[in-house]
Design a protein around this motif. Structure first.
Motif, PDB file in Angstrom:
ATOM      1  N   ALA A   1       5.332  -5.994  -9.355  1.00  0.00           N
ATOM      2  CA  ALA A   1       4.255  -5.003  -9.322  1.00  0.00           C
ATOM      3  C   ALA A   1       4.371  -4.039 -10.493  1.00  0.00           C
ATOM      4  CB  ALA A   1       4.291  -4.236  -7.991  1.00  0.00           C
TER       5      ALA A   1
ATOM      6  N   LEU B   1      -2.047  -7.363  -7.397  1.00  0.00           N
ATOM      7  CA  LEU B   1      -0.870  -7.018  -6.604  1.00  0.00           C
ATOM      8  C   LEU B   1      -0.973  -7.573  -5.193  1.00  0.00           C
ATOM      9  CD1 LEU B   1      -0.250  -3.317  -7.718  1.00  0.00           C
ATOM     10  CD2 LEU B   1       0.907  -5.370  -8.513  1.00  0.00           C
ATOM     11  N   THR B   2      -2.174  -7.535  -4.627  1.00  0.00           N
ATOM     12  CA  THR B   2      -2.380  -8.091  -3.283  1.00  0.00           C
ATOM     13  C   THR B   2      -2.091  -9.591  -3.275  1.00  0.00           C
ATOM     14  OG1 THR B   2      -4.048  -6.407  -2.795  1.00  0.00           O
ATOM     15  CG2 THR B   2      -4.032  -8.386  -1.416  1.00  0.00           C
TER      16      THR B   2
ATOM     17  N   SER C   1       0.215   5.749  -8.150  1.00  0.00           N
ATOM     18  CA  SER C   1      -1.150   6.273  -8.053  1.00  0.00           C
ATOM     19  C   SER C   1      -1.572   7.013  -9.317  1.00  0.00           C
ATOM     20  CB  SER C   1      -1.274   7.192  -6.833  1.00  0.00           C
ATOM     21  OG  SER C   1      -0.355   8.278  -6.940  1.00  0.00           O
TER      22      SER C   1
ATOM     23  N   LEU D   1      -2.465   4.482 -11.876  1.00  0.00           N
ATOM     24  CA  LEU D   1      -3.729   3.808 -11.579  1.00  0.00           C
ATOM     25  C   LEU D   1      -4.929   4.723 -11.833  1.00  0.00           C
ATOM     26  CD1 LEU D   1      -2.742   1.891  -8.330  1.00  0.00           C
ATOM     27  CD2 LEU D   1      -3.412   0.873 -10.509  1.00  0.00           C
TER      28      LEU D   1
ATOM     29  N   SER E   1      -5.797 -11.724  -9.902  1.00  0.00           N
ATOM     30  CA  SER E   1      -6.692 -10.945  -9.039  1.00  0.00           C
ATOM     31  C   SER E   1      -7.791 -11.807  -8.432  1.00  0.00           C
ATOM     32  CB  SER E   1      -7.304  -9.788  -9.835  1.00  0.00           C
ATOM     33  OG  SER E   1      -8.228 -10.265 -10.792  1.00  0.00           O
TER      34      SER E   1
ATOM     35  N   GLN F   1      -5.123  -3.888  -8.540  1.00  0.00           N
ATOM     36  CA  GLN F   1      -4.831  -3.873  -7.107  1.00  0.00           C
ATOM     37  C   GLN F   1      -5.028  -5.252  -6.480  1.00  0.00           C
ATOM     38  OE1 GLN F   1      -7.334  -0.559  -5.867  1.00  0.00           O
ATOM     39  NE2 GLN F   1      -5.498   0.662  -5.450  1.00  0.00           N
ATOM     40  N   ARG F   2      -6.075  -5.940  -6.889  1.00  0.00           N
ATOM     41  CA  ARG F   2      -6.290  -7.297  -6.372  1.00  0.00           C
ATOM     42  C   ARG F   2      -5.150  -8.227  -6.795  1.00  0.00           C
ATOM     43  NH1 ARG F   2     -11.987  -7.307  -7.964  1.00  0.00           N
ATOM     44  NH2 ARG F   2     -11.387  -8.866  -9.516  1.00  0.00           N
TER      45      ARG F   2
ATOM     46  N   MET G   1       2.413   1.616  -3.413  1.00  0.00           N
ATOM     47  CA  MET G   1       1.474   1.959  -4.473  1.00  0.00           C
ATOM     48  C   MET G   1       1.456   3.460  -4.743  1.00  0.00           C
ATOM     49  SD  MET G   1       0.148  -0.763  -5.710  1.00  0.00           S
ATOM     50  CE  MET G   1      -1.274  -0.103  -6.576  1.00  0.00           C
TER      51      MET G   1
ATOM     52  N   ALA H   1      -8.504  -0.573 -12.365  1.00  0.00           N
ATOM     53  CA  ALA H   1      -7.648  -0.327 -11.199  1.00  0.00           C
ATOM     54  C   ALA H   1      -7.915  -1.346 -10.101  1.00  0.00           C
ATOM     55  CB  ALA H   1      -7.872   1.093 -10.682  1.00  0.00           C
ATOM     56  N   LYS H   2      -9.166  -1.724  -9.938  1.00  0.00           N
ATOM     57  CA  LYS H   2      -9.520  -2.701  -8.906  1.00  0.00           C
ATOM     58  C   LYS H   2      -8.920  -4.059  -9.216  1.00  0.00           C
ATOM     59  CE  LYS H   2     -13.553  -4.407  -6.366  1.00  0.00           C
ATOM     60  NZ  LYS H   2     -15.034  -4.344  -6.254  1.00  0.00           N
TER      61      LYS H   2
ATOM     62  N   ASN I   1       0.825  -1.201   0.000  1.00  0.00           N
ATOM     63  CA  ASN I   1       0.000   0.000   0.000  1.00  0.00           C
ATOM     64  C   ASN I   1       0.864   1.258   0.000  1.00  0.00           C
ATOM     65  OD1 ASN I   1      -2.379  -1.468   0.002  1.00  0.00           O
ATOM     66  ND2 ASN I   1      -2.443  -1.590   2.245  1.00  0.00           N
TER      67      ASN I   1
END
Length: 665
Positions: A415, A397-398, A379, A382, A435, A394-395, A375, A390-391, A372
């Motif tokens: 990433a 990357l998580t 930004s 994204l 994701s 992000q998923r 990131m 973007a969602k 986070n």
């Protein structure tokens, strides 16, 4: 000189030494650790170890302590008595100073024979002030021709002996001199201190006992910055095992058999490379009894990869208090099949597996938190994506962040690659797959990345094709005789154009004055080099000199000899200066090369000696071939892919990488 009445002997066949000393203690640290243990048991407060600067003829190692020392009679009854067990012979589990006795087997005093052929012992008794110096010679002790068991006492050479003396008592202690060293390598003093500290539990922190190596106290290297988690201190309330007490950062627990143990496990941020640090070490009475291991765990449990990050210590004194000796002679391993050792083994397996699972979860959480923070630089990128895109990213990357075996640097690379791939409209299906992964282990990640092999090859192939196109553009300028400074500078900025192996080379300016001085002496007298363009590139300890002859000139025998002399002169100066450069190579480029008899063989000899001479046509043709070979390898990874086929048919623009072309100015 020793008086005639000062006599010592040893009563066992000396060939036993081959097993008690040489076979067991061939490591300098292991051998000297046994002598340090003896100093502890002698209630010494100080041990000084002196290592040689170089292992060669005449080198020696000194181990001195200020312990109780020995009388002549004690030298005979204790030191020269093989298997002397102080705990049994003196009915004492502690020294006179109240320390727990480390020694048990009575053979560690012969450990010096593992690294030396000659051992001199000088000792002064705290009790009487007697001073005794005697010598043990492994060649005499292991002489051939006798049986293994021999009841005939073997005389030990007494070099000096002085009787009781009150004034000498303050000089009490023992000095052991190891001579005729058999080690192959000179021990590194710094690493020796670290390794010695790891042989003893908290020994370097004991207030009444210090050990120095070449004047510096032994201590583990300051690696607190490398430690990510420290247990039991880092337990949260729910994770903490029942019955666990914490004292000074150490866990204190009782085993089912009632024995108390102390422990501390740490996880490093990166895999542990040091052999004597990776795993859990067991100590008994402050001394190593089991080299680092993982309690014989063999698989079938989660987070096994976490073992590579784990280091720990367990203090289990009870292991060395059993009637039957459970510790191997060289203090490397415990007999884990013994009934008394099984409770410790079971505890270790359960505690290790539990902590490995906790580490995996905490490391994943830490990576997500770090993600986070990382990131933030992304930004802006994204924000340019559609919200649903973007969602997804992000998923993805998580999911990758939860793969605990990835280092921070590896995660950063992945990433950035994921974001770049999505922005470029590639790998979207694979990123979607990432994701949607609720949990992702290393094996699954490898499988997903393997699917991207085609795309990776395509990206690399596009770059190679782009470079081939740029080389073609440079070739046009050379053919048009536009060999000017702009071309020279462009080659300097992009040495990969000439050869892939030059990709790490950069312009070297630190030797410019020296180069100019040497070139005036060897090159500038020749008209063909007037107004020449030259480059000096470096990479690590390598220096690469490129000399471009004046356009329109043909290189002949004399030019090649001058160039050879130039490179040899530079090598001589660099060698004399002992600079950071260990390799000096050269390349001379001309419009054309003469081809008289013997000229080709001369160039072959130069190439073998790190020098080459060629023309522009040959240089560029070789460069194109090298990059073309690389392209062919990449193409072979995905020959069915339409985009790869488009590259083969010339579908790329001449400058699709967006890099600037060389100027004609």
């Amino acid at each position: 000189m020793a008086p005639e009445t000062a006599r010592l002997h040893i009563q066992f066949h000396g060939r036993v030494i081959e097993h008690l000393g040489i076979d067991m203690y061939q490591s300098p640290v292991a051998a000297i650790a046994e002598l340090v243990s003896n100093a502890w048991d002698a209630d010494a407060t100080k041990v000084e170890i002196s290592l040689p600067m170089n292992v060669r003829a005449g080198s020696e190692i000194l181990i001195s302590d200020n312990g109780d020392g020995m009388t002549l009679a004690q030298c005979q009854d204790r030191y020269l008595k093989v298997g002397y067990n102080r705990r049994i012979e003196q009915q004492a589990e502690k020294t006179s100073g109240g320390r727990p006795v480390m020694g048990r087997k009575g053979i560690g005093k012969f450990a010096g024979f593992g690294i030396a052929n000659l051992v001199d012992v000088e000792t002064v008794s705290r009790e009487t002030g007697e001073r005794t110096v005697f010598r043990l010679d492994v060649e005499k002790l292991t002489g051939s021709g006798a049986e293994y068991a021999d009841n005939t006492p073997m005389e030990v050479e007494v070099l000096e002996y002085s009787g009781p003396d009150e004034e000498r008592k303050p000089q009490h202690g023992t000095r052991i001199r190891l001579q005729q060293l058999t080690m192959k390598k000179t021990p590194n003093s710094d690493q020796f201190r670290v390794s010695m500290a790891r042989r003893f539990l908290l020994l370097e922190r004991a207030e009444d006992f210090s050990v120095t190596v070449d004047g510096t106290p032994i201590a583990e290297e300051g690696d607190s910055e490398r430690i990510e988690f420290d247990y039991p201190s880092d337990y949260d309330g729910k994770q903490r095992p029942a019955g666990l007490e914490i004292e000074d950062g150490w866990g204190v627990e009782s085993l089912p058999n009632g024995a108390e143990i102390r422990w501390r496990f740490v996880f490093y941020s990166d895999p542990i490379q040091e052999e004597d640090l990776a795993g859990i070490s067991i100590f008994s009475h402050h001394k190593l009894s089991q080299r680092p291991f993982t309690f014989n765990l063999s698989g079938g449990f989660g987070a096994q990869h976490a073992i590579n990050y784990l280091s720990g210590r367990v203090q289990a004194d009870y292991i060395d208090d059993q009637d039957k000796d459970l510790i191997s002679t060289e203090r490397q391993r415990i007999n884990w099949e013994a009934d008394q050792a099984l409770p410790l083994l079971a505890w270790g397996q359960e505690r290790t597996k539990s902590l490995l699972r906790i580490w995996q979860n905490r490391r994943a959480e830490a990576k997500v938190s770090a993600m986070n923070l990382r990131m933030a630089p992304f930004s802006n990128r994204l924000d340019k994506l559609e919200p649903y895109e973007a969602k997804i990213v992000q998923r993805a990357l998580t999911a990758v962040a939860r793969v605990s075996v990835l280092s921070d640097a590896q995660f950063d690379d992945l990433a950035n690659a994921i974001l770049s791939a999505w922005e470029g409209g590639r790998l979207r299906e694979l990123i979607n797959e990432l994701s949607n992964a609720a949990e992702l282990d290393a094996e699954e990640l490898v499988g997903i990345l393997a699917k991207s092999r085609v795309m990776t090859a395509l990206h690399a192939a596009e770059r190679v094709r782009s470079q081939l196109n740029l080389i073609n553009g440079l070739e046009e300028r050379i053919n048009e005789k536009r060999l000017e400074n702009a071309v020279r500078d462009y080659i300097a900025q992009n040495p990969w154009m000439i050869s892939p192996e030059w990709e790490t080379f950069r312009v070297e300016r630190g030797l410019s004055n020296l180069m100019e001085e040497i070139s005036k002496e060897t090159l500038d007298k020749e008209e063909a080099w007037n107004a020449r363009v030259d480059l000096v590139l470096s990479s690590g300890d390598q220096l690469l000199v490129l000399e471009f002859m004046r356009p329109g000139k043909t290189a002949d025998w004399d030019h090649v000899y001058r160039f050879e002399r130039y490179i040899e002169s530079l090598r001589d100066v660099v060698d004399v200066r002992r600079s950071e450069f260990r390799s000096v190579t050269g390349l001379m480029v001309a419009d054309k090369l003469e081809r008289p008899a013997g000229f080709a063989r001369k160039l072959d000899r130069l190439r073998r000696d790190g020098m080459d001479a060629t023309d522009w046509a040959g240089l560029l043709e070789k460069a194109k071939k090298q990059w073309q070979d690389y392209f062919d390898i990449l193409y072979a990874r995905a020959p069915e892919d339409e985009r790869m086929q488009a590259l083969i048919s010339g579908g790329s623009n001449d400058n699709e990488t967006g890099e600037d072309e060389p100027s004609d100015s």
